[in-house]
Design a protein around this motif. Structure first.
Motif, PDB file in Angstrom:
ATOM      1  N   ARG A 184     -12.951   7.034  -8.371  1.00 33.78           N
ATOM      2  CA  ARG A 184     -13.006   6.014  -7.323  1.00 33.78           C
ATOM      3  C   ARG A 184     -11.630   5.914  -6.704  1.00 33.78           C
ATOM      4  NH1 ARG A 184     -17.972   5.794  -6.588  1.00 33.78           N
ATOM      5  NH2 ARG A 184     -19.255   4.606  -7.969  1.00 33.78           N
ATOM      6  N   ARG A 185     -11.576   5.845  -5.383  1.00 38.11           N
ATOM      7  CA  ARG A 185     -10.301   5.687  -4.697  1.00 38.11           C
ATOM      8  C   ARG A 185     -10.108   4.211  -4.376  1.00 38.11           C
ATOM      9  NH1 ARG A 185      -6.842   9.004  -2.381  1.00 38.11           N
ATOM     10  NH2 ARG A 185      -8.316  10.717  -2.571  1.00 38.11           N
ATOM     11  N   VAL A 186      -8.916   3.697  -4.691  1.00 30.39           N
ATOM     12  CA  VAL A 186      -8.530   2.328  -4.386  1.00 30.39           C
ATOM     13  C   VAL A 186      -7.262   2.410  -3.555  1.00 30.39           C
ATOM     14  CG1 VAL A 186      -7.772   0.114  -5.331  1.00 30.39           C
ATOM     15  CG2 VAL A 186      -9.505   1.460  -6.541  1.00 30.39           C
ATOM     16  N   VAL A 187      -7.272   1.749  -2.392  1.00 29.75           N
ATOM     17  CA  VAL A 187      -6.116   1.770  -1.509  1.00 29.75           C
ATOM     18  C   VAL A 187      -5.516   0.374  -1.479  1.00 29.75           C
ATOM     19  CG1 VAL A 187      -5.305   2.209   0.838  1.00 29.75           C
ATOM     20  CG2 VAL A 187      -7.165   3.587  -0.124  1.00 29.75           C
ATOM     21  N   MET A 188      -4.260   0.275  -1.907  1.00 27.39           N
ATOM     22  CA  MET A 188      -3.547  -1.004  -1.942  1.00 27.39           C
ATOM     23  C   MET A 188      -2.715  -1.141  -0.671  1.00 27.39           C
ATOM     24  SD  MET A 188      -4.419  -2.274  -4.884  1.00 27.39           S
ATOM     25  CE  MET A 188      -3.231  -3.578  -5.068  1.00 27.39           C
ATOM     26  N   SER A 189      -2.662  -2.365  -0.149  1.00 30.44           N
ATOM     27  CA  SER A 189      -1.866  -2.658   1.039  1.00 30.44           C
ATOM     28  C   SER A 189      -1.108  -3.952   0.791  1.00 30.44           C
ATOM     29  CB  SER A 189      -2.800  -2.812   2.240  1.00 30.44           C
ATOM     30  OG  SER A 189      -2.108  -3.245   3.372  1.00 30.44           O
ATOM     31  N   ARG A 190       0.162  -3.966   1.145  1.00 32.70           N
ATOM     32  CA  ARG A 190       0.996  -5.137   0.875  1.00 32.70           C
ATOM     33  C   ARG A 190       0.482  -6.393   1.574  1.00 32.70           C
ATOM     34  NH1 ARG A 190       7.243  -4.964   0.518  1.00 32.70           N
ATOM     35  NH2 ARG A 190       6.600  -2.818   0.296  1.00 32.70           N
ATOM     36  N   ARG A 191       0.036  -6.259   2.817  1.00 34.71           N
ATOM     37  CA  ARG A 191      -0.357  -7.442   3.572  1.00 34.71           C
ATOM     38  C   ARG A 191      -1.827  -7.440   3.946  1.00 34.71           C
ATOM     39  NH1 ARG A 191       3.840  -9.402   7.823  1.00 34.71           N
ATOM     40  NH2 ARG A 191       2.076 -10.789   7.979  1.00 34.71           N
ATOM     41  N   GLY A 192      -2.645  -6.848   3.120  1.00 35.58           N
ATOM     42  CA  GLY A 192      -4.059  -6.791   3.446  1.00 35.58           C
ATOM     43  C   GLY A 192      -4.911  -6.692   2.203  1.00 35.58           C
ATOM     44  N   PRO A 193      -6.174  -6.377   2.393  1.00 40.08           N
ATOM     45  CA  PRO A 193      -7.096  -6.304   1.271  1.00 40.08           C
ATOM     46  C   PRO A 193      -6.932  -5.013   0.468  1.00 40.08           C
ATOM     47  CG  PRO A 193      -8.225  -5.654   3.252  1.00 40.08           C
ATOM     48  CD  PRO A 193      -6.842  -6.099   3.665  1.00 40.08           C
ATOM     49  N   MET A 194      -7.571  -4.974  -0.678  1.00 43.37           N
ATOM     50  CA  MET A 194      -7.642  -3.772  -1.493  1.00 43.37           C
ATOM     51  C   MET A 194      -8.927  -3.056  -1.076  1.00 43.37           C
ATOM     52  SD  MET A 194      -7.968  -3.412  -5.652  1.00 43.37           S
ATOM     53  CE  MET A 194      -7.129  -4.954  -5.828  1.00 43.37           C
ATOM     54  N   LEU A 195      -8.807  -1.828  -0.599  1.00 45.57           N
ATOM     55  CA  LEU A 195      -9.971  -1.049  -0.177  1.00 45.57           C
ATOM     56  C   LEU A 195     -10.452  -0.206  -1.337  1.00 45.57           C
ATOM     57  CD1 LEU A 195      -8.697   0.098   3.321  1.00 45.57           C
ATOM     58  CD2 LEU A 195     -10.132  -1.875   2.776  1.00 45.57           C
ATOM     59  N   VAL A 196     -11.749  -0.306  -1.641  1.00 48.02           N
ATOM     60  CA  VAL A 196     -12.331   0.396  -2.786  1.00 48.02           C
ATOM     61  C   VAL A 196     -13.527   1.195  -2.312  1.00 48.02           C
ATOM     62  CG1 VAL A 196     -13.364   0.123  -5.072  1.00 48.02           C
ATOM     63  CG2 VAL A 196     -11.643  -1.515  -4.295  1.00 48.02           C
ATOM     64  N   GLU A 197     -13.582   2.481  -2.700  1.00 48.59           N
ATOM     65  CA  GLU A 197     -14.754   3.291  -2.390  1.00 48.59           C
ATOM     66  C   GLU A 197     -15.942   2.714  -3.133  1.00 48.59           C
ATOM     67  OE1 GLU A 197     -14.011   7.370  -3.344  1.00 48.59           O
ATOM     68  OE2 GLU A 197     -12.798   7.675  -1.559  1.00 48.59           O
ATOM     69  N   GLY A 198     -17.054   2.546  -2.449  1.00 52.33           N
ATOM     70  CA  GLY A 198     -18.236   1.970  -3.054  1.00 52.33           C
ATOM     71  C   GLY A 198     -19.236   3.035  -3.438  1.00 52.33           C
TER      72      GLY A 198
END
Length: 72
Positions: A17-31
């Motif tokens: 699963r890919r999780v993309v972290m962003s300092r000023r935003g949401p955490m994007l997670v592959e569903g």
């Protein structure tokens, strides 16, 4: 540390699963994804990607509704 940064996390089915972290935003997670909340309840989404709220301002927590954006 269970996984080094170079090792992808594995779901129970063995898929990464890919999780993309962003300092000023949401955490994007592959569903699709299931999220266990603090109270033990589980919410799920079958979307191909979900945005998880990290600021706790969302009215749809744990899903991001862009409440983190500066309104001005």
């Amino acid at each position: 540390m269970p996984n080094s940064p170079s090792e992808p996390a594995r779901s129970p089915s063995g898929e990464g699963r890919r999780v993309v972290m962003s300092r000023r935003g949401p955490m994007l997670v592959e569903g699709p994804v299931e999220v266990e909340l603090e109270d033990g309840s589980v919410v799920s989404s079958d979307r191909f990607q979900v945005a998880l709220c990290t600021c706790r301002r969302s009215r749809r927590y744990p899903w991001c509704d862009t409440s983190h954006r500066d309104r001005g």
